[in-house]
Structures are given as structure tokens and as C-alpha cells.
Write a protein that holds these residues in place. Structure first.
Motif, mmCIF file in Angstrom:
data_model
loop_
_atom_site.group_PDB
_atom_site.id
_atom_site.type_symbol
_atom_site.label_atom_id
_atom_site.label_comp_id
_atom_site.label_asym_id
_atom_site.label_seq_id
_atom_site.Cartn_x
_atom_site.Cartn_y
_atom_site.Cartn_z
ATOM 1 N N ARG A 37 47.479 25.675 8.942
ATOM 2 C CA ARG A 37 46.926 25.865 10.288
ATOM 3 C C ARG A 37 45.819 26.909 10.306
ATOM 4 N N ASP A 38 45.696 27.649 9.223
ATOM 5 C CA ASP A 38 44.666 28.687 9.146
ATOM 6 C C ASP A 38 43.278 28.048 9.272
ATOM 7 N N ARG A 39 42.391 28.722 9.966
ATOM 8 C CA ARG A 39 41.074 28.154 10.232
ATOM 9 C C ARG A 39 40.345 27.752 8.954
ATOM 10 N N ALA A 40 40.418 28.597 7.949
ATOM 11 C CA ALA A 40 39.697 28.307 6.697
ATOM 12 C C ALA A 40 40.214 27.028 6.047
ATOM 13 N N GLN A 41 41.528 26.821 6.119
ATOM 14 C CA GLN A 41 42.101 25.614 5.498
ATOM 15 C C GLN A 41 41.744 24.365 6.316
ATOM 16 N N VAL A 42 41.786 24.493 7.641
ATOM 17 C CA VAL A 42 41.420 23.354 8.497
ATOM 18 C C VAL A 42 39.959 22.974 8.241
ATOM 19 N N GLU A 43 39.121 23.994 8.089
ATOM 20 C CA GLU A 43 37.704 23.712 7.821
ATOM 21 C C GLU A 43 37.537 22.973 6.496
ATOM 22 N N VAL A 79 50.030 22.465 15.804
ATOM 23 C CA VAL A 79 49.311 23.728 15.560
ATOM 24 C C VAL A 79 48.039 23.499 14.737
ATOM 25 N N ILE A 80 48.070 22.510 13.846
ATOM 26 C CA ILE A 80 46.869 22.210 13.047
ATOM 27 C C ILE A 80 45.798 21.586 13.943
ATOM 28 N N LEU A 81 46.208 20.635 14.774
ATOM 29 C CA LEU A 81 45.251 20.002 15.690
ATOM 30 C C LEU A 81 44.715 21.018 16.699
ATOM 31 N N LYS A 82 45.576 21.947 17.078
ATOM 32 C CA LYS A 82 45.162 22.970 18.048
ATOM 33 C C LYS A 82 44.069 23.860 17.455
ATOM 34 N N THR A 83 44.254 24.240 16.191
ATOM 35 C CA THR A 83 43.222 25.040 15.515
ATOM 36 C C THR A 83 41.885 24.309 15.543
ATOM 37 N N LEU A 84 41.945 23.009 15.332
ATOM 38 C CA LEU A 84 40.718 22.206 15.282
ATOM 39 C C LEU A 84 40.044 22.118 16.648
ATOM 40 N N VAL A 85 40.790 21.729 17.676
ATOM 41 C CA VAL A 85 40.137 21.462 18.969
ATOM 42 C C VAL A 85 39.737 22.738 19.699
ATOM 43 N N GLU A 86 40.370 23.855 19.357
ATOM 44 C CA GLU A 86 40.047 25.091 20.075
ATOM 45 C C GLU A 86 38.863 25.827 19.462
ATOM 46 N N GLU A 87 38.406 25.370 18.336
ATOM 47 C CA GLU A 87 37.287 26.028 17.648
ATOM 48 C C GLU A 87 36.087 25.091 17.676
ATOM 49 N N GLU A 88 35.088 25.431 18.466
ATOM 50 C CA GLU A 88 33.953 24.517 18.633
ATOM 51 C C GLU A 88 33.220 24.265 17.323
ATOM 52 N N GLU A 89 33.142 25.277 16.480
ATOM 53 C CA GLU A 89 32.454 25.087 15.194
ATOM 54 C C GLU A 89 33.149 24.020 14.353
ATOM 55 N N LEU A 119 43.205 12.754 17.406
ATOM 56 C CA LEU A 119 42.896 13.791 18.395
ATOM 57 C C LEU A 119 42.873 13.210 19.807
ATOM 58 N N MET A 120 42.360 11.998 19.927
ATOM 59 C CA MET A 120 42.288 11.385 21.256
ATOM 60 C C MET A 120 43.676 11.114 21.826
ATOM 61 N N LEU A 121 44.613 10.821 20.948
ATOM 62 C CA LEU A 121 45.977 10.550 21.407
ATOM 63 C C LEU A 121 46.754 11.838 21.685
ATOM 64 N N ARG A 122 46.527 12.856 20.854
ATOM 65 C CA ARG A 122 47.336 14.078 20.949
ATOM 66 C C ARG A 122 46.635 15.225 21.664
ATOM 67 N N LYS A 123 45.322 15.243 21.634
ATOM 68 C CA LYS A 123 44.560 16.329 22.273
ATOM 69 C C LYS A 123 43.459 15.707 23.134
ATOM 70 N N THR A 124 43.883 14.836 24.013
ATOM 71 C CA THR A 124 42.920 14.005 24.741
ATOM 72 C C THR A 124 41.957 14.830 25.591
ATOM 73 N N VAL A 125 42.490 15.716 26.392
ATOM 74 C CA VAL A 125 41.625 16.448 27.327
ATOM 75 C C VAL A 125 40.594 17.310 26.587
ATOM 76 N N PRO A 126 40.998 18.095 25.579
ATOM 77 C CA PRO A 126 39.975 18.893 24.874
ATOM 78 C C PRO A 126 38.889 18.036 24.220
ATOM 79 N N ILE A 127 39.277 16.923 23.617
ATOM 80 C CA ILE A 127 38.251 16.129 22.917
ATOM 81 C C ILE A 127 37.335 15.426 23.912
ATOM 82 N N MET A 128 37.882 14.982 25.041
ATOM 83 C CA MET A 128 37.022 14.347 26.043
ATOM 84 C C MET A 128 36.092 15.384 26.677
ATOM 85 N N ASN A 129 36.597 16.595 26.845
ATOM 86 C CA ASN A 129 35.723 17.665 27.344
ATOM 87 C C ASN A 129 34.599 17.939 26.351
#
Length: 531
Positions: A37-43, A79-89, A119-129
Motif C-alpha cells: 500500500r506504500d506509495r512508492a510500491q503502488v507507483e 487500502v491499495i486502491l485508496k493509495t492510488l485514487v487519493e494521489e493525483e500524481e 477502480l470504476m467498480l470499487r472507487k467509482t466516485v473518485p475516478i469519475m471525479n
């Protein structure tokens, strides 16, 4: 995995190379997930998914790591998907795959698609935003619509999977207000390759199947219908553009029809197959009518010099998928029962031409199927003018009797279907359809005085149906066959939902289209798959 995690200095690559990593992710191994879930690993995982490997990379970097990285994301660990969608970079990195100045391999496109869909199924609102803020995403996707994986993402973005989220209607309205539809429709232009036409049409058909929606309403507006037909008729040499543009028009008239042959049917809106059809807006139909004359010109085969050798002789020219699609479009248009459409089809001579094709191509079963549908729509119409046109001006019964009396292939060089020289001319292949339609004429004649009057005054018909048709029906009646048919056959009843589904008339040319796709991938080494 545990032994690697126990090390002081371990790398992401070591974990990705471990066979058990996906099982451990699914088992929610807390030490592993806290590391991933660490940002560096997700990247780094994202880079495996969206960046082409270096030319000198080993097979693990090329194949295994991107696959495992994609699988980790699609394990749907929050938590992994959250790291991704919450970081715009990180989101920018994910969607950088769509940038036009980089390669888009089918392999990575598939992985990109899976991650975005997850992401669309699990983090729909952030990705559509995100996509609302970064409108370039849609333009880039449409530019890559020829890649089926990208098209599938686009289909989901336009609401094709029934996944309703809190601001769904707002997003659909926002999409309708954007120029997304214009961009997709313009991909039907003859200048685009066939795979782009096919995927653009599939996306648009998905929108029509989601009706009612803001996007579907916009697509069915007269201006968009005119735009679609504009691309269809822009270049008479672009058969692919014509076929797929007409597929969209057919879907506007009968959304369920396109769903049956859609490769995405089982993924999207499957349960809506049994819902009643939404009536077609008369403005949509009226926008199509001015183009019927142009389509009729394309049904004229006299100027086409193609020759296709066949087992029985040759076709000069073959009918072609584009003409078959036009006939299918006419069949669907007639089935709507719109009076203005019926009048236009009669006045332009389109019905007459289609019936002529039935006899000119006596071995094209898909054509016979559609023409049979057209004839039944005319006969069942409440409009007396179209019934009279069919039976009197088109002389349907006379042509049926003539063909049945002399059911062998004509050697007339003016006809497109010719028998092989020096061989006995074969029997024509449309007698079964003639029999079926003749039985329908008799059946409808019992309740329609106009049909009844028309057939009663034809003594040749009366004699034929008494002596030949009835005998043929008796021979072909499977219930009378004494060859050991299952006893349950006669008692079989169908579920009412199935009944509705099977009784509808679907695109019998779909099989041919699927086969042509196989040819287009050179499976059979056929370089000329146009016809």
C-alpha cells in the motif's frame, strides 16, 4: 512470501517473482498489504502496468511483472486502491498510458483496462471525479477506440454496465453535455480503419441499449442521425464505415437486436433483454428517411464488376455484407410500423428492389431471412397501400409461383447468380423461404380481407396452394414423421421469457461478421475478406 518479508532489505521484484503472492493478497496478509500500500510500491506497480519494458528486459519484466502487478490491483484491496485514487500524481501516471506519443501494446492495454475497470467498480466516485477534471482522458480514449480493451473502458464510462453510483445521473448528463458523442460518431468516418469503426459502433450501440439516458437521447436526435448517415454514405468504397454506421442506426431502432450479437452482451445489461422495448422517437425515424434513396442506389448491383467463383457457378457480383446490412436496416425500419417510413419505402421502390434481390441471389440465406421479415412486416401492416404494393406492384405471388414452377438456377447472363458452364443447373435455395412466406400469406389472408381478395382472384395461386403447398406442408410436418422423434417434442413448452427472446428477429449475419473477424486476423490467410 513470509520468508521474503522477514528479510531486512527486500525488493518489490522479489515479491512479484514469488508464486504465492496473489494468494497471499487475497488472503489479506497484513504484512504484505502494508508493504504494497506504500506509495512508492503502488507507483512501481503502476509503472509495470502502463510502461513498455526496455528492449533488453528479461521475460519476467516483459510478461510476469506486469501481469502480477495487474492482478494485485484487481484483488480489490481497498487500502491499495485508496493509495492510488487519493494521489493525483499516481492517477496521472495510470492514465498516461493513453498519451498519443507512446506505444499501446495489446498486452498492456488489457492490463490498463482491468485496473481502470476495477477502480470504476470499487472507487467509482473518485475516478469519475478525476475524469471530469481531466477531460483529455475521454479524447485520448476515443482516439484509441480501435483497441478493444480501451473500448471496454469507454463503454463502462458511458454507463454500459449498470453500475449506478451516487452521482451517476449527473455524470451521464455531464457526458451528454460534453463533445464525447461527437468524437465517437466521427470515428465512423471512412478515413478510420475497420477495427475503429467496429468498436465505435459497439460503444454507440451500448449507449442505445442504456436508453433512456441523456446520452441515448442525444444520440437519437435528428442531428446525430444525420451525422451517422453522413459518415455511412461519405465514401461508397468504405464498406466498413457503411456497415457499422447502419449497425448503430439499427440499434437506435431496436436496441435489443444489437445486444444479442454484441461481444459485450454477457458483460453488460444482460438482464434487460426481457424488458419491453422503448418506442422509437418519430423524429429519429424521420431523420433516416431522406437517406433511403442513397441506400437504394447501393442496392443496385449492375455497376459492380466483382466476380466470386462458387461451388455452383459464380456471383457477378457477390451481394456483399454492406448490401446485406442495408436490407437488414430496411427490415428493422419496417418492423417499427412507422407510416411515414412505409410510405417512403414504397415511393422510392426500395421494397420492390429488395424483393428482386431475393430472387437474384437464391443461395443467400441471410438475405432471404431479412427479405422474409420485410414481407411479413408489409403483410401485417395496417396500411393497405403497402399491402397492395407488395401483392400487386411487386407481384410477389406471381414471382413465388414462377420460381416454384421452375426451381432451377437461371442461366440468364443479366442475373448476378450464374450456374457453372457445362454443368446441370442446380436447384435454387430459396424454396423453403417461399414455402414459409406462402403459408404466412394464407394464414394472414383468413383475417385480412385485402390479402384474401388478392389471392382469391389468382386462380394459379389457388391451384398451387391446394395441390402443391398443402402436400408439401404434410411432408414437412415433423409431428407426422415416424422416425422416432422424442415424444417430449410435441409437448415441449417454452418459458415465456425465452419465448419472447427467440421469437424476435435477430441479426443472422452476425455469424458471418464473426467469421470475417477471424479472417481479418489472418487466421485463415485470406487477404480479401470484403465480401
Amino acid at each position: 512470501v513470509e520468508s521474503i518479508l522477514d528479510k531486512e532489505n527486500f525488493t518489490l521484484e522479489e515479491l512479484l517473482d514469488e508464486e504465492e503472492i496473489i494468494q497471499e493478497c487475497k488472503a489479506l496478509n497484513s504484512r504484505l498489504i502494508n508493504f504494497l500500500r506504500d506509495r512508492a510500491q503502488v507507483e512501481q506497480l503502476l509503472r509495470y502496468v502502463v510502461e513498455e519494458p526496455p528492449e533488453d528486459a528479461d521475460s519476467k519484466r516483459v510478461f510476469k511483472f506486469p501481469f502480477i502487478a495487474c492482478e494485485i490491483f484487481t484483488c480489490e484491496i481497498d487500502v491499495i486502491l485508496k493509495t492510488l485514487v487519493e494521489e493525483e500524481e499516481l492517477m496521472n501516471l495510470l492514465f498516461s498510458f493513453l498519451e498519443p506519443n507512446r506505444p499501446h501494446s495489446a498486452l498492456l492495454a488489457g492490463y490498463f483496462s482491468k485496473v481502470v475497470v476495477c477502480l470504476m467498480l470499487r472507487k467509482t466516485v473518485p475516478i469519475m471525479n478525476y475524469v471530469q477534471v481531466h477531460q483529455d482522458v475521454f479524447r485520448q480514449m476515443v482516439d484509441l477506440i480501435g483497441i478493444t480493451s480501451i473500448m471496454e473502458v469507454l463503454v463502462r464510462l458511458v454507463g454500459g454496465d449498470d453500475h449506478v453510483y451516487p452521482n451517476f445521473l449527473d455524470v451521464m448528463q455531464w457526458l451528454a453535455d460534453s463533445n464525447l458523442l461527437e468524437m465517437i460518431v466521427d470515428k465512423l468516418s471512412p478515413s478510420c480503419p475497420p477495427e475503429v469503426h467496429a468498436n465505435a459502433a459497439e460503444t454507440l450501440c451500448t449507449i442505445t441499449r442504456n436508453s433512456p439516458s441523456a446520452l441515448a437521447t442525444k444520440l437519437s436526435s435528428p442531428s446525430f442521425v444525420a451525422r451517422i448517415f453522413g459518415h455511412a454514405l461519405e465514401d461508397s468504397h468504405s464498406k466498413s464505415g457503411l456497415i457499422h454506421s447502419l449497425s448503430v442506426c439499427i440499434s437506435l431502432l431496436d436496441p435489443k437486436r444489437s445486444a444479442i450479437v454484441s461481444p459485450l452482451m454477457h458483460s453488460f445489461r444482460h438482464q434487460h433483454m426481457y424488458e419491453p422495448s422503448i418506442p422509437v422517437n418519430s423524429e429519429t425515424i424521420n431523420a433516416m428517411l431522406p437517406k433511403l434513396g442513397d441506400l437504394l442506389m447501393l442496392l443496385n448491383v449492375s455497376s459492380d464488376e466483382k466476380i466470386l467463383p462458387t461451388t455452383y457457378g459464380e456471383l457477378r457480383p457477390p451481394l456483399g455484407k454492406h448490401r446485406l446490412k442495408i436490407v437488414e436496416f430496411i427490415a428493422v425500419l419496417l418492423r417499427i410500423g412507422n407510416e411515414a417510413a412505409q410510405k417512403e419505402l414504397v415511393n422510392t421502390g426500395t421494397i420492390q428492389r429488395v424483393i428482386d434481390l431475393f430472387f437474384e441471389y437464391p443461395y443467400n440465406n441471410a438475405l432471404h431471412h431479412h427479405v422474409g421479415s420485410i414481407i411479413l412486416s408489409c403483410l401485417e401492416s395496417k396500411n393497405d397501400a403497402i399491402v397492395d404494393h407488395l401483392l400487386q406492384e411487386c407481384d410477389l405471388i406471381g414471382k413465388f409461383l414462377q420460381t416454384d414452377k421452375n426451381p432451377v438456377l437461371s442461366g440468364d447472363s443479366n442475373q448476378p447468380t450464374l450456374p457453372a458452364a457445362g454443368k446441370c443447373a442446380p436447384r435454387v435455395g430459396n424454396i423453403g423461404h417461399i414455402t414459409r412466406i406462402s403459408n404466412k400469406i394464407l394464414q394472414l389472408g383468413s383475417s385480412n380481407s385485402r390479402i384474401q381478395a388478392s389471392i382469391q382472384e389468382n386462380s394459379e395461386w389457388n391451384e398451387w396452394q391446394t395441390n402443391i403447398l398443402q402436400e408439401r406442408n404434410a411432408v414437412e410436418n415433423v409431428y407426422r414423421w415416424a422416425c422416432g422423434r422424442p415424444t417430449a417434442f410435441q409437448d415441449r413448452t417454452r418459458d415465456s421469457d425465452e419465448d419472447d427472446l427467440h421469437d424476435r428477429d435477430y441479426d443472422v449475419a452476425a455469424l458471418a461478421n464473426n467469421l470475417s473477424q477471424a479472417f481479418s486476423y489472418k487466421i485463415y490467410g485470406n487477404d480479401d475478406n470484403e465480401e
